[in-house]
Motif scaffolding. Structure first.
Motif, PDB file in Angstrom:
ATOM      1  N   PRO A 174       0.699  -1.161   0.022  1.00 33.70           N
ATOM      2  CA  PRO A 174       0.079   0.029   0.084  1.00 33.70           C
ATOM      3  C   PRO A 174       0.870   1.022   0.234  1.00 33.70           C
ATOM      4  CG  PRO A 174       0.124  -1.067   2.415  1.00 33.70           C
ATOM      5  CD  PRO A 174       0.749  -1.749   1.143  1.00 33.70           C
ATOM      6  N   ASP A 175       0.121   2.345  -0.124  1.00 38.44           N
ATOM      7  CA  ASP A 175       0.883   3.536  -0.194  1.00 38.44           C
ATOM      8  C   ASP A 175       1.659   3.919   1.311  1.00 38.44           C
ATOM      9  OD1 ASP A 175       0.059   4.441  -2.490  1.00 38.44           O
ATOM     10  OD2 ASP A 175      -1.433   5.472  -1.921  1.00 38.44           O
ATOM     11  N   GLY A 176       2.681   4.187   1.003  1.00 35.74           N
ATOM     12  CA  GLY A 176       3.481   4.642   2.638  1.00 35.74           C
ATOM     13  C   GLY A 176       4.131   3.446   3.032  1.00 35.74           C
ATOM     14  N   ALA A 177       4.259   2.349   2.503  1.00 34.00           N
ATOM     15  CA  ALA A 177       4.914   1.037   2.728  1.00 34.00           C
ATOM     16  C   ALA A 177       6.155   1.344   2.718  1.00 34.00           C
ATOM     17  CB  ALA A 177       4.319  -0.219   1.926  1.00 34.00           C
ATOM     18  N   GLY A 178       6.994   2.144   1.983  1.00 39.67           N
ATOM     19  CA  GLY A 178       8.266   2.284   1.788  1.00 39.67           C
ATOM     20  C   GLY A 178       8.926   1.887   0.538  1.00 39.67           C
ATOM     21  N   LYS A 179       7.845   1.859  -0.465  1.00 45.44           N
ATOM     22  CA  LYS A 179       8.412   1.287  -1.784  1.00 45.44           C
ATOM     23  C   LYS A 179       9.188   2.571  -2.415  1.00 45.44           C
ATOM     24  CE  LYS A 179       4.121   1.010  -3.516  1.00 45.44           C
ATOM     25  NZ  LYS A 179       3.065   1.006  -2.509  1.00 45.44           N
ATOM     26  N   THR A 180       8.807   3.656  -2.324  1.00 41.72           N
ATOM     27  CA  THR A 180       9.414   4.759  -3.028  1.00 41.72           C
ATOM     28  C   THR A 180      10.682   4.954  -2.393  1.00 41.72           C
ATOM     29  OG1 THR A 180       7.510   5.819  -3.703  1.00 41.72           O
ATOM     30  CG2 THR A 180       9.378   7.304  -3.676  1.00 41.72           C
ATOM     31  N   THR A 181      11.122   4.873  -1.070  1.00 37.71           N
ATOM     32  CA  THR A 181      12.367   4.982  -0.394  1.00 37.71           C
ATOM     33  C   THR A 181      13.211   3.835  -0.839  1.00 37.71           C
ATOM     34  OG1 THR A 181      10.901   5.762   1.587  1.00 37.71           O
ATOM     35  CG2 THR A 181      13.306   5.112   1.934  1.00 37.71           C
ATOM     36  N   LEU A 182      12.825   2.868  -1.121  1.00 36.02           N
ATOM     37  CA  LEU A 182      13.715   1.689  -1.548  1.00 36.02           C
ATOM     38  C   LEU A 182      14.030   1.898  -2.945  1.00 36.02           C
ATOM     39  CD1 LEU A 182      14.869  -0.889  -1.076  1.00 36.02           C
ATOM     40  CD2 LEU A 182      12.825  -2.054  -1.711  1.00 36.02           C
ATOM     41  N   PHE A 183      13.205   2.369  -3.683  1.00 37.19           N
ATOM     42  CA  PHE A 183      13.643   2.921  -5.138  1.00 37.19           C
ATOM     43  C   PHE A 183      14.818   3.820  -5.114  1.00 37.19           C
ATOM     44  CE2 PHE A 183       9.700   0.905  -7.111  1.00 37.19           C
ATOM     45  CZ  PHE A 183      10.178   0.252  -8.155  1.00 37.19           C
ATOM     46  N   ARG A 184      14.339   5.065  -4.360  1.00 39.01           N
ATOM     47  CA  ARG A 184      15.186   6.239  -4.220  1.00 39.01           C
ATOM     48  C   ARG A 184      16.738   5.478  -3.715  1.00 39.01           C
ATOM     49  NH1 ARG A 184      11.612  11.068  -2.111  1.00 39.01           N
ATOM     50  NH2 ARG A 184      10.781  11.540  -4.185  1.00 39.01           N
ATOM     51  N   ILE A 185      16.852   4.418  -2.714  1.00 36.77           N
ATOM     52  CA  ILE A 185      18.125   3.895  -2.330  1.00 36.77           C
ATOM     53  C   ILE A 185      18.723   3.425  -3.310  1.00 36.77           C
ATOM     54  CG2 ILE A 185      19.259   2.266  -0.703  1.00 36.77           C
ATOM     55  CD1 ILE A 185      17.166   3.236   1.363  1.00 36.77           C
ATOM     56  N   LEU A 186      18.020   2.609  -4.098  1.00 36.42           N
ATOM     57  CA  LEU A 186      18.493   1.833  -5.259  1.00 36.42           C
ATOM     58  C   LEU A 186      19.094   2.390  -6.551  1.00 36.42           C
ATOM     59  CD1 LEU A 186      16.206  -1.365  -5.031  1.00 36.42           C
ATOM     60  CD2 LEU A 186      18.585  -1.327  -4.164  1.00 36.42           C
ATOM     61  N   ALA A 187      18.274   3.556  -6.746  1.00 31.54           N
ATOM     62  CA  ALA A 187      18.787   4.560  -7.990  1.00 31.54           C
ATOM     63  C   ALA A 187      19.676   5.457  -7.162  1.00 31.54           C
ATOM     64  CB  ALA A 187      17.439   5.196  -8.288  1.00 31.54           C
ATOM     65  N   THR A 188      20.121   5.355  -6.306  1.00 33.07           N
ATOM     66  CA  THR A 188      21.370   6.174  -5.524  1.00 33.07           C
ATOM     67  C   THR A 188      20.929   7.688  -5.246  1.00 33.07           C
ATOM     68  OG1 THR A 188      22.446   7.121  -7.649  1.00 33.07           O
ATOM     69  CG2 THR A 188      22.963   4.817  -6.938  1.00 33.07           C
ATOM     70  N   LEU A 189      19.726   7.962  -5.050  1.00 31.45           N
ATOM     71  CA  LEU A 189      19.255   9.185  -4.744  1.00 31.45           C
ATOM     72  C   LEU A 189      19.106   9.456  -3.255  1.00 31.45           C
ATOM     73  CD1 LEU A 189      16.103   9.306  -7.391  1.00 31.45           C
ATOM     74  CD2 LEU A 189      18.165  10.904  -7.121  1.00 31.45           C
ATOM     75  N   ILE A 190      19.116   8.518  -2.300  1.00 30.14           N
ATOM     76  CA  ILE A 190      19.311   8.677  -0.949  1.00 30.14           C
ATOM     77  C   ILE A 190      20.133   7.520  -0.460  1.00 30.14           C
ATOM     78  CG2 ILE A 190      17.220  10.078  -0.510  1.00 30.14           C
ATOM     79  CD1 ILE A 190      15.884   7.480   0.367  1.00 30.14           C
ATOM     80  N   LEU A 191      20.625   7.980   0.631  1.00 31.47           N
ATOM     81  CA  LEU A 191      21.632   6.706   1.164  1.00 31.47           C
ATOM     82  C   LEU A 191      20.845   6.049   2.115  1.00 31.47           C
ATOM     83  CD1 LEU A 191      24.854   9.270   1.745  1.00 31.47           C
ATOM     84  CD2 LEU A 191      24.520   7.451   0.111  1.00 31.47           C
ATOM     85  N   PRO A 192      21.347   4.701   2.165  1.00 28.62           N
ATOM     86  CA  PRO A 192      20.820   4.132   3.302  1.00 28.62           C
ATOM     87  C   PRO A 192      21.373   4.162   4.678  1.00 28.62           C
ATOM     88  CG  PRO A 192      22.029   2.451   2.006  1.00 28.62           C
ATOM     89  CD  PRO A 192      22.001   3.989   1.417  1.00 28.62           C
ATOM     90  N   ASP A 193      20.644   4.026   5.732  1.00 26.94           N
ATOM     91  CA  ASP A 193      21.366   4.096   7.062  1.00 26.94           C
ATOM     92  C   ASP A 193      21.991   2.793   7.443  1.00 26.94           C
ATOM     93  OD1 ASP A 193      20.097   6.670   7.324  1.00 26.94           O
ATOM     94  OD2 ASP A 193      18.406   6.138   8.304  1.00 26.94           O
ATOM     95  N   GLU A 194      21.316   1.651   6.932  1.00 25.94           N
ATOM     96  CA  GLU A 194      21.912   0.236   7.406  1.00 25.94           C
ATOM     97  C   GLU A 194      21.970  -0.412   6.050  1.00 25.94           C
ATOM     98  OE1 GLU A 194      19.169  -1.374  10.148  1.00 25.94           O
ATOM     99  OE2 GLU A 194      19.435   0.347  11.223  1.00 25.94           O
ATOM    100  N   GLY A 195      22.738  -1.442   5.749  1.00 26.00           N
ATOM    101  CA  GLY A 195      22.748  -2.248   5.031  1.00 26.00           C
ATOM    102  C   GLY A 195      23.654  -2.004   3.752  1.00 26.00           C
ATOM    103  N   THR A 196      23.446  -2.805   2.969  1.00 25.98           N
ATOM    104  CA  THR A 196      24.248  -2.371   1.708  1.00 25.98           C
ATOM    105  C   THR A 196      23.475  -2.996   0.310  1.00 25.98           C
ATOM    106  OG1 THR A 196      25.402  -4.814   1.553  1.00 25.98           O
ATOM    107  CG2 THR A 196      26.488  -2.953   2.372  1.00 25.98           C
ATOM    108  N   ALA A 197      23.769  -2.429  -0.767  1.00 23.67           N
ATOM    109  CA  ALA A 197      22.897  -2.809  -1.886  1.00 23.67           C
ATOM    110  C   ALA A 197      23.640  -2.574  -2.921  1.00 23.67           C
ATOM    111  CB  ALA A 197      21.738  -1.791  -1.972  1.00 23.67           C
ATOM    112  N   SER A 198      23.552  -3.313  -4.204  1.00 29.80           N
ATOM    113  CA  SER A 198      24.314  -3.069  -5.379  1.00 29.80           C
ATOM    114  C   SER A 198      23.420  -3.212  -6.506  1.00 29.80           C
ATOM    115  CB  SER A 198      25.371  -4.173  -5.461  1.00 29.80           C
ATOM    116  OG  SER A 198      25.011  -5.431  -5.685  1.00 29.80           O
ATOM    117  N   VAL A 199      23.611  -2.628  -7.451  1.00 28.39           N
ATOM    118  CA  VAL A 199      22.918  -2.565  -8.901  1.00 28.39           C
ATOM    119  C   VAL A 199      23.981  -2.881 -10.120  1.00 28.39           C
ATOM    120  CG1 VAL A 199      21.526  -1.437 -10.310  1.00 28.39           C
ATOM    121  CG2 VAL A 199      21.257  -0.957  -7.874  1.00 28.39           C
ATOM    122  N   CYS A 200      23.669  -3.885 -10.643  1.00 24.38           N
ATOM    123  CA  CYS A 200      24.612  -4.334 -11.566  1.00 24.38           C
ATOM    124  C   CYS A 200      25.994  -4.605 -10.992  1.00 24.38           C
ATOM    125  CB  CYS A 200      24.772  -3.548 -12.944  1.00 24.38           C
ATOM    126  SG  CYS A 200      23.172  -3.355 -13.662  1.00 24.38           S
TER     127      CYS A 200
END
Lengths: 383, 305
Positions: free
Chosen positions: B37-63
């Protein structure tokens, strides 16, 4: 060919293409938004006219009434001189001193000139004659201005008498206004309006248009692209740089050909000075855009944080010398103040570039500081 | 190598925990759906993966590129379509496409093939300003702009929100075609019916993944019988169902309530008798197959609509 350019010089060529595309896009935005167009192209003209004419401290065609009990050579000459002047229109002659009160109450006239009895005689024999200038003090600026005009005219007449030798001995106080002898208000306002317009267009339009990209979400896409974020911002500044130059030319043309304010000094140095100021203003706009996320905030910060101080503290409307020390210190950090001082020196006073070295140095250091701070503040991400 | 991988991502906005413990893997050429649903955190996750914001914890990689260190490399290989329509409304369709092509250091001519299928549908309107397009057209244009540089990974944040059902269907057909070209897609949607079109989905709520699996497995994981219940008074019916002790869960869905019963305590016949006793008319109880939305509700224990 394509692979080659992609492999060896991926950024240089791409950045240039991007840069040009961005500039083109930005002009599309400006030309398609009637509001922007209005602000960018009409506002400078409007402001010049507003400040030059509407908010003019010059008073023309003021109606004057005269009470002249003497009716002699001198009084007639003075009345004649007042009448031929642009500033005054002889409304009517008063028959008695009692009428003075009445004409003011009815608002018929702006000033009444009252001569003493036996005016010429007293002037020739006593070397002294009295003349009273009565003006409506509820509007002190106008009153002050027209009485000054009238005094000047009377002084001129006295000097003429001196030359003809009709009066053997007479001391006239010499009042001379430097650079703006006829107190043409435009001389004062043109540099001020230049300072304001350039700041407004560069700082406000740049910060608002960057904020619009953030608000509309297009900044997200631009950031998630191979473009260096810095280029995004720089290419945003370029169109407004050009527009400011266009505005600078418009202002100069209007002030020279419409308002009759000549460029007394070097046009070259005036333009160099203005380009430096445009640079400072753009840097200021970039700095604002790095701290705001909405167009409204950008607009408010530009209007409140830049416009107000420029109008009030730059010396454009009020002399900074009379301000409290704290405000004077504040006015020192306003770029417009130094720009306006320097423009007055070059454009109005016709001084050489040597006289504005201080202002150039101050504006130059402001540019360096602002660019450094806004680059350091620049975000490669959304937050 | 996975196209996208995230490991225990956490993100806080002030006191609000927007994401916590998010891990996901998107295989190459996969369509991975974020359902929630709205507000679940989907956009935040997208922005982290799209390098628009930094995660506070954890690591992620794209390609294979780290989202923090190698953000510049990621920005070259991904196509990102933000949740809101994020093109220039005052530019025409063609101007938008040309502009974004040059943003990605290419030209429309050079990469026409990669957007041809989609662009042809909006080409008749190429001189219309983007702001004057319909919702479906806008999304097609936005997708074109995100595809113009032949990205290997696509991030699509709620591409079908606010789009009519026909255009939604077309949009998903396009995604299937992109998948065939080997593009990996991470797509979010609040529409549960779109979930079955993904290869793998993650159900997300309140910043946490409830479950990550293929849509089929998630539906298989629904462990009880599901009944659709209708009567003439739907709102009274819902409260009456919830008052029945034999009912384990009851959620409002479009035109029927979806009900699960406690094993051994209650069956459909008992329920029918119970509702008749409460003077419900035209009661209809049918056994149905669960869908992703049923699974979501069972997992989250809450009606999201």
């Amino acid at each position: 060919m394509n692979d080659f350019s992609n492999m060896t010089k991926p950024t240089a060529k791409g950045n240039w293409i991007f840069f040009m595309a961005f500039v083109r896009k930005e002009f599309h935005h400006i030309f398609r938004d009637k509001m922007s167009m209005l602000i960018l192209l009409v506002m400078p003209i409007l402001m010049l006219i507003l400040f030059g004419y509407a908010l003019n401290t010059e008073v023309k065609n003021s109606k004057v009434a005269v009470y002249d009990p003497s009716q002699d050579e001198a009084t007639r000459a003075i009345v004649e001189k007042l009448q031929v002047n642009d500033y005054f229109v002889l409304h009517r002659m008063l028959k008695s001193p009692d009428e003075v009160d009445r004409v003011f109450k009815s608002g018929e006239v702006a000033m009444v000139v009252v001569f003493s009895e036996h005016f010429y005689e007293s002037l020739v024999h006593g070397g002294k004659a009295q003349i009273q200038l009565i003006a409506d003090g509820t509007d002190p600026n106008t009153a002050n201005t027209i009485t000054t005009y009238a005094s000047t005219i009377i002084n001129n007449y006295q000097q003429e008498l001196l030359k003809t030798g009709a009066i053997p001995y007479q001391i006239t106080p010499e009042v001379k206004l430097l650079y703006n002898p006829s107190m043409v208000a435009a001389y004062n306002f043109v540099p001020g309006v230049m300072g304001m317009i350039i700041l407004l267009i560069c700082a406000m339009m740049t910060s608002v248009s960057i904020a619009r990209e953030k608000e509309n979400g297009t900044m997200e896409i631009l950031l998630v692209s191979p473009m260096k974020p810095l280029y995004v911002i720089l290419s945003k500044a370029v169109p407004y740089f050009f527009l400011s130059v266009v505005n600078l030319i418009t202002i100069l043309l209007i002030s020279v050909f419409v308002m009759g304010v000549p460029v007394a000094g070097s046009l070259f140095w005036l333009i160099v000075l203005s380009l430096l100021y445009i640079f400072v203003s753009l840097a200021l706009g970039l700095l604002i855009s790095s701290v705001v996320n909405s167009q409204m905030a950008a607009m408010l910060i530009s209007a409140m944080g830049l416009m107000m101080p420029v109008m009030l503290l730059s010396g454009m409307l009020f002399p900074t010398e009379n301000m409290p020390v704290a405000l004077q210190a504040l006015s020192d950090i306003i770029p417009a103040r130094w720009y306006i001082i320097a423009v007055k020196k070059i454009m109005i006073k016709g001084l050489s570039v040597g006289s504005i070295l201080t202002e150039l140095a101050i504006l130059g250091s402001m540019a360096i500081v602002l660019v450094t701070v806004s680059l350091r503040n620049f975000k490669i991400r959304l937050e | 190598m996975n196209a996208v991988s995230a490991n225990l991502i956490g993100k806080k906005y002030g006191k609000l925990q927007a994401l916590s413990g998010i891990s996901l893997e998107v295989g190459e050429g996969d369509i991975f759906g974020l359902i929630g649903p709205d507000g679940a955190g989907k956009t935040t996750l997208f922005r982290i993966l799209a390098t628009l914001i930094l995660p506070d914890e954890g690591t992620a990689s794209v390609c294979g590129f780290d989202v923090i260190k190698d953000y510049a490399k990621i920005r070259k290989v991904v196509g990102y379509m933000p949740g809101r329509f994020s093109l220039y409304q005052d530019l025409t369709v063609l101007e938008n496409l040309t502009f974004f092509a040059s943003v990605f250091h290419t030209t429309v001519e050079e990469n026409y093939d990669s957007v041809k299928d989609i662009y042809q549908q909006i080409e008749p309107f190429k001189n219309r300003r983007a702001g004057a397009l319909s919702g479906g057209m806008k999304q097609k244009l936005a997708l074109c702009c995100a595809l113009i540089h032949e990205p290997s990974v696509l991030f699509l944040d709620e591409p079908t929100t606010g789009v009519d059902p026909v255009s939604r269907k077309e949009f998903w057909t396009m995604l299937q075609r992109l998948k065939q070209r080997g593009i990996s897609i991470l797509v979010s949607t609040p529409y549960m019916d779109e979930a079955s079109l993904c290869d793998r989905i993650a159900l997300i709520q309140n910043g946490k993944f409830l479950k990550t699996d293929t849509p089929q497995n998630i539906i298989k994981g629904f462990d009880s019988e599901l009944w659709s219940v209708r009567s003439d008074h739907m709102s009274k019916l819902l409260s009456d169902l919830r008052l029945n002790e034999g009912v384990s869960s009851s959620f409002a869905f479009g035109d029927a309530h979806h009900v699960t019963l406690k094993n051994g305590k209650c069956n459909s016949h008992d329920l029918s008798v119970y509702l008749d006793g409460l003077k419900h008319t035209n009661v209809c109880i049918q056994k149905i197959e669960p869908n992703v939305e049923d699974c979501f509700m069972q997992l989250s224990g809450k009606n999201i609509l």
